[in-house]
Design a protein around this motif. Structure first.
Motif, mmCIF file in Angstrom:
data_model
loop_
_atom_site.group_PDB
_atom_site.id
_atom_site.type_symbol
_atom_site.label_atom_id
_atom_site.label_comp_id
_atom_site.label_asym_id
_atom_site.label_seq_id
_atom_site.Cartn_x
_atom_site.Cartn_y
_atom_site.Cartn_z
ATOM 1 N N ASP A 121 0.824 -1.209 0.000
ATOM 2 C CA ASP A 121 0.000 0.000 0.000
ATOM 3 C C ASP A 121 0.857 1.258 0.000
ATOM 4 N N VAL A 122 1.953 1.206 0.766
ATOM 5 C CA VAL A 122 2.830 2.386 0.841
ATOM 6 C C VAL A 122 3.429 2.675 -0.527
ATOM 7 N N LEU A 123 3.942 1.623 -1.182
ATOM 8 C CA LEU A 123 4.526 1.818 -2.515
ATOM 9 C C LEU A 123 3.469 2.245 -3.524
ATOM 10 N N LEU A 124 2.242 1.748 -3.320
ATOM 11 C CA LEU A 124 1.176 2.071 -4.265
ATOM 12 C C LEU A 124 0.727 3.520 -4.152
ATOM 13 N N SER A 125 1.138 4.214 -3.083
ATOM 14 C CA SER A 125 0.667 5.593 -2.974
ATOM 15 C C SER A 125 1.562 6.576 -3.717
ATOM 16 N N VAL B 15 -0.686 5.006 6.197
ATOM 17 C CA VAL B 15 0.074 4.912 4.950
ATOM 18 C C VAL B 15 0.809 6.223 4.681
ATOM 19 N N TYR B 294 -2.526 11.527 -4.128
ATOM 20 C CA TYR B 294 -2.833 10.157 -4.536
ATOM 21 C C TYR B 294 -3.609 9.424 -3.443
#
Lengths: 293, 318
Positions: A121-125, B15, B294
Motif C-alpha cells: 500500500d505504501v509503494l502504491l501511494s 500509509v 494520490y
C-alpha cells in the motif's frame, strides 16, 4: 490440471482473437528494428551513432541529421535495444518479485499477509514515475537503478493480482492433499499454486511490459533515464524536439516506434485478458489501469 | 458504514506516515557526503559546512527525521538548495497552475468517458462499439509524452498550427490568463485517462443493461430515454466512480511528463528541475505532495465505493 495444458489453452484462446495477431505483428516489427538495427544501421548508412555525418539539422541521407550533426536514421536504428532490454529486465524483476510476494501473502494469510499487503500500500501511494524520480534524484540516472526502481514499483501491483488468484485456489482439493502429504510450502507454491495462476500472471506480464516500455522511454525523454551520447528513442525525442518544424524525423521516427511497440504489446495483453476472463468465473475483463492503481 | 469509513481513514493516515518515512529514508541513499553530492566537487569546505548545518546533517538520523516531519506538519518544507528560497514559496503559485490542468482534464475526461462508454454499451457489437473499443485500446497503450508529441505535431507545428506548444508565463502573470496555451496540456492528459473510464463505463453499462430491473422498466413501457437515464446510469455510476478516482490519481503522476513537454510552470516541471539540480528538499516536498494527493483521492474513491455499495451498507447494519 497441469501447467502446460492451462497455459497452452490460454495462449490458443488468445491467439484466436484478431487483436492478438495484429499486436504480435506490430511488436515483432519494432522488436526486429530494435534488435537488428544496431548492426544493420552503420552498414546501411555508412555512419556511426555518434559520428559526425553533416551539418546540424540538414535533410541529407534518409532522415537527415540531428542538432550535433549525427545521422538520425542510424541513431533511430540503434535507439531501441537499450530501451527494450531495460523494459524486459524491469518487467521480469517486477513480475517475479510480485508473484512471490503475492503468493506468499495469499497462501500464508495472517501477519505475513498483512505485512506484505500494507507494505505494498505504501509503494502504491506513489505514481510509479514519481517514485522513480525520487530514487533518481538521490542516486543519479544509472541503468541498473531504472530497472530496479521500475521493477520494484511493479511488484506491489503484480502482488495484488497474484494474491487474489492464490486465495481463489488455496483451498482446492489438490492443494489440501499436498498439504496433507506435508509438502513444504515452497514446493506447494511452486508446483501447485503457480501453475494454476499463470492466466492472471500472463496478463500482468503483458501489462507490465507495456508500462515498463512507457516508463523507461518517459524517463529518457525527461533526460533522467538513458544518458547521452547513447542513441535512444526517448532521449532522441528530447534532443530533437526543438527542431520539430525543420527536421521532424528525429522526433517522428522514435515516437512512432514507441507508439507501435506499446500498442502492439497492449493488444496482445488485451487478447490474453479476454482469454483469461473467458476461462475464469469472474466475468468482466479487466483493463490496464483499473487493475494497476 | 461509519466504522468502515473510519477504519479506511485510519489506514490512509498510517500509509501517509509510512510514506513520509520512505521519502525521508530516500535521502539517506545520497552517495557518501550529501552536501558534496549536492554542491559538486568544486564546493569550498565552508559551503559544505554551511549546507551540512542548513540540512542538519550533523544530527542523528531519527532527530533529522523528526525535525523534517515537524516542519512538514507545520507547513515548513525546508529551503531550496538551488534558489535558496523557502520551498513553500517556490511551490505556491505552481500548485495552482498544476491544479488547473488536473481539474480541467478530470472534468473533461469524466464527462467524455461516461458518454462514450454509455454510447458504446447501447450499440454493443455494432460499428460504433468496435471503433470506440479499438481506439480506446490503442490510446490507452500510449505513454503520456507520445500523446503530447503527437498533439504538438498535429495541432501546433505541421498539420494545423493553431495552438502554442510551449507555455509562456511571464512572472506575476497566472498561466490561465492565456487560455489557448492550456488547451494542449489538458487535451494530452484527457487522452491519457479517458480510454480507461470509457472501457469501464462500457463494461458496467453492458452488465446493467442486461439486468432484470432494466428489462422490467422496458416491459413497463417506459420510454427508452427514461430507462437509460433513470434506471440504468445511476446503477452504473457507483463502480465507475472508483475507476474515475483511480484515473484522477493517475493524473497526478502523468502531469509531470506533460508539464515538462509543454514547459508548463507547475509542480511537475519543478520536480524535474529539482531532480536535475539534486535539490533534495524540493524533491522531498513534491513527491510527498503528489503521494498525499494520490492517497486522498484513493480514500475518496473507497468512501464513494463503500457508500454506493449496498452490500457494504448492509454489512455495517449487522
Amino acid at each position: 490440471m497441469t501447467a502446460t495444458t492451462t497455459q497452452s489453452t490460454l495462449l490458443r484462446r488468445a491467439w484466436a482473437l484478431p487483436q492478438a495477431k495484429i499486436g504480435l505483428a506490430l511488436t515483432v516489427v519494432v522488436v526486429g528494428v530494435a534488435v537488428l538495427g544496431p548492426w544493420v544501421g552503420p552498414w546501411l548508412t555508412g555512419h556511426d551513432t555518434t559520428s559526425f555525418a553533416g551539418k546540424p539539422f540538414q535533410s541529407g541521407g534518409i532522415a537527415g541529421t540531428d542538432g550535433l550533426g549525427r545521422d538520425v536514421f542510424t541513431r533511430f536504428l540503434s535507439g531501441g535495444l537499450t530501451l527494450l532490454i531495460y523494459a524486459v529486465l524491469a518487467t521480469a524483476l517486477g513480475l517475479v518479485l510480485g508473484a512471490v510476494l503475492g503468493m506468499l501473502a495469499g497462501y500464508s494469510g495472517g501477519w505475513l499477509d498483512s505485512l506484505i499487503m500494507r507494505g505494498s500500500d505504501v509503494l502504491l501511494s506513489f505514481p510509479q514515475l514519481v517514485f522513480a524520480l525520487l530514487a533518481i534524484a538521490m542516486i543519479g540516472p544509472e541503468g541498473w537503478l531504472l530497472v530496479l526502481v521500475i521493477g520494484i514499483t511493479h511488484a506491489p501491483r503484480v502482488a495484488r493480482v497474484a494474491r487474489q488468484a492464490t486465495v481463489a485456489v488455496k483451498d482446492a482439493d489438490f492443494i489440501r492433499a499436498a498439504r496433507m502429504y506435508a509438502m513444504p510450502r515452497r514446493r506447494i507454491l511452486l508446483r501447485e499454486v503457480l501453475p494454476n495462476i499463470t492466466g492472471p500472471l500472463m496478463v500482468e506480464l503483458g501489462l507490465r511490459l507495456t508500462y515498463s516500455i512507457g516508463y523507461v522511454a518517459s524517463l529518457s525523454f525527461l533526460g533522467l533515464g538513458i544518458q547521452p551520447p547513447t542513441a535512444d528513442w526517448g532521449l532522441m525525442i528530447n534532443e530533437n524536439r526543438i527542431a520539430l518544424v525543420v527536421e521532424p524525423w528525429g522526433v517522428l521516427l522514435p515516437v512512432l516506434a514507441i507508439a507501435v511497440l506499446t500498442v502492439g504489446t497492449n493488444l496482445i495483453t488485451d487478447s490474453l485478458a479476454s482469454a483469461a476472463a473467458g476461462t475464469s468465473q469472474s466475468g468482466k475483463p479487466q483493463t490496464a489501469k483499473e487493475a494497476s492503481a | 458504514m461509519f466504522r468502515l469509513i473510519l477504519r479506511r481513514l485510519a489506514i490512509s493516515v498510517a500509509v501517509l506516515w509510512l510514506v513520509t518515512l520512505l521519502v525521508f529514508v530516500a535521502t539517506l541513499l545520497l552517495p557518501g557526503d550529501p552536501a558534496r553530492a549536492i554542491l559538486g566537487q568544486q564546493a569550498t569546505p565552508e559551503r559544505i559546512a554551511a549546507l551540512n548545518d542548513q540540512l542538519g546533517l550533523d544530527a542523528p538520523v531519527w532527530q533529522r527525521y523528526l525535525d523534517w516531519l515537524g516542519g512538514v506538519v507545520t507547513g515548513d518544507l525546508g529551503t531550496s538548495a538551488a534558489s535558496q528560497g523557502p520551498v513553500t514559496e517556490l511551490l505556491g503559485g505552481r500548485i495552482g497552475a498544476s491544479l488547473v490542468l488536473l481539474v480541467g482534464a478530470a472534468v473533461i475526461s469524466t464527462v467524455l468517458g461516461l458518454a462514450l462508454g454509455t454510447w458504446s454499451a447501447l450499440r454493443r457489437g455494432r460499428a460504433v462499439d468496435h471503433t470506440v473499443s479499438g481506439l480506446s485500446l490503442v490510446v490507452a497503450a500510449l505513454p503520456e509524452f507520445v500523446i503530447g508529441v503527437a498533439l504538438i505535431v498535429v495541432l501546433s507545428t505541421t498539420v494545423l498550427p493553431v495552438l502554442p506548444s510551449v507555455t509562456l508565463a511571464p512572472p506575476g502573470e497566472p498561466v490561465w490568463s492565456r487560455p489557448s496555451q492550456l488547451v494542449l496540456p489538458i487535451l494530452a492528459l484527457t487522452l491519457v485517462v479517458t480510454p480507461y473510464i470509457t472501457r469501464m463505463m462500457r463494461a458496467t453499462m453492458s452488465e446493467v443493461l442486461d439486468s432484470g430491473y432494466v428489462e422490467m422498466a422496458r416491459l413497463k413501457g417506459l420510454p427508452e430515454r427514461v430507462v437509460i437515464t433513470r434506471h440504468a446510469v445511476p446503477h452504473a455510476i457507483g463502480p465507475v466512480a472508483q475507476v474515475i478516482a483511480i484515473q484522477l490519481a493517475w493524473l497526478a503522476g502523468g502531469v509531470v511528463v506533460v508539464e515538462f513537454l509543454f514547459r508548463y510552470p507547475g509542480i511537475g516541471q519543478a520536480l524535474i528541475d529539482a531532480v536535475n539540480n539534486r535539490d533534495v528538499e524540493v524533491v522531498q516536498a513534491i513527491t510527498l505532495l503528489i503521494a498525499a494527493v494520490y492517497i486522498v483521492v484513493n480514500l475518496i474513491a473507497d468512501i464513494v465505493g463503500i457508500m454506493t455499495n449496498p452490500k457494504l451498507r448492509a454489512e455495517v447494519a449487522r
